[in-house]
Design a protein around this motif. Structure first.
Motif, short mmCIF file in Angstrom:
data_model
loop_
_atom_site.label_atom_id
_atom_site.label_comp_id
_atom_site.label_asym_id
_atom_site.label_seq_id
_atom_site.Cartn_x
_atom_site.Cartn_y
_atom_site.Cartn_z
N ALA A 74 0.83 -1.20 0.00
CA ALA A 74 0.00 0.00 0.00
C ALA A 74 0.87 1.26 0.00
O ALA A 74 0.58 2.22 -0.71
CB ALA A 74 -0.93 0.01 1.21
N LYS A 78 1.00 4.04 -2.95
CA LYS A 78 0.78 5.46 -2.64
C LYS A 78 1.94 6.31 -3.17
O LYS A 78 1.74 7.38 -3.73
CB LYS A 78 0.62 5.64 -1.14
CG LYS A 78 0.25 7.05 -0.73
CD LYS A 78 0.02 7.15 0.76
CE LYS A 78 -0.32 8.57 1.15
NZ LYS A 78 -0.50 8.70 2.60
N ALA A 82 1.82 9.15 -6.23
CA ALA A 82 2.27 10.53 -6.03
C ALA A 82 3.17 11.00 -7.16
O ALA A 82 3.33 12.20 -7.36
CB ALA A 82 3.00 10.65 -4.70
#
Length: 173
Positions: A74, A78, A82
């Motif tokens: 995860a 993430k 970004a």
């Protein structure tokens, strides 16, 4: 050899010997000073050592390991999200204004201008999938026009490029 020559050689020998002793005294003094100075310490040495000794991977076992692995995945997802341009937005107008507008409003490198139905008609006739592939992979047309891959903005993902192409086509029908 005359008396004055012997006197000169004697004084010259003493001078050379004195300079040799002075050299040794200076070397010894410098060495002593160097030994008493505190050694330079790299403030990052402990972290560099820890990083070099850290394992390159991890072993995940059981439920605890599965939870740790999912958390790591995860966090990686993430971090990857970004890095996508425009925060991952697939709003075609936003992407056009941020990337495409510089060429498609001025006609740079033979780019068809936004809203020019005449210039866009043959391109639209080739199909939206072809236009999307040209926008993603780049294109050099027979009439000398050039489309750089992803508009020279490699952080765009394919969905964002497709959204921008769809928006441009809608404006140019």
């Amino acid at each position: 050899m005359s008396k004055s020559d012997r006197s000169f050689l004697h004084q010259f020998s003493l001078l050379i010997a004195g300079l040799g002793v002075l050299t040794l005294v200076l070397i010894f003094t410098a060495w002593t000073i160097y030994e008493h100075e505190p050694k330079e310490i790299n403030p990052n040495a402990a972290q560099q050592l820890s990083a070099s000794l850290a394992p390159n991977g991890a072993v995940y076992a059981g439920n605890t390991g599965r939870a740790a692995m999912e958390a790591a995945q995860a966090a990686a997802a993430k971090a990857a999200a970004a890095q996508v341009a425009f925060g991952g937005s697939t709003d075609g107008k936003t992407i056009f204004e941020g990337v495409c507008t510089s060429c498609h409003t001025a006609g740079v490198l033979g780019a068809p201008k936004l809203g020019n139905k005449e210039a866009w008609a043959p391109r639209i006739a080739e199909g939206i999938d072809t236009l999307v592939q040209h926008a993603i992979n780049g294109y050099h047309g027979p009439d000398g026009n050039t489309m750089p891959p992803k508009g020279n903005y490699p952080s765009l993902n394919d969905a964002q490029v497709k959204a921008a192409v769809n928006w441009i086509v809608e404006q140019s029908k």
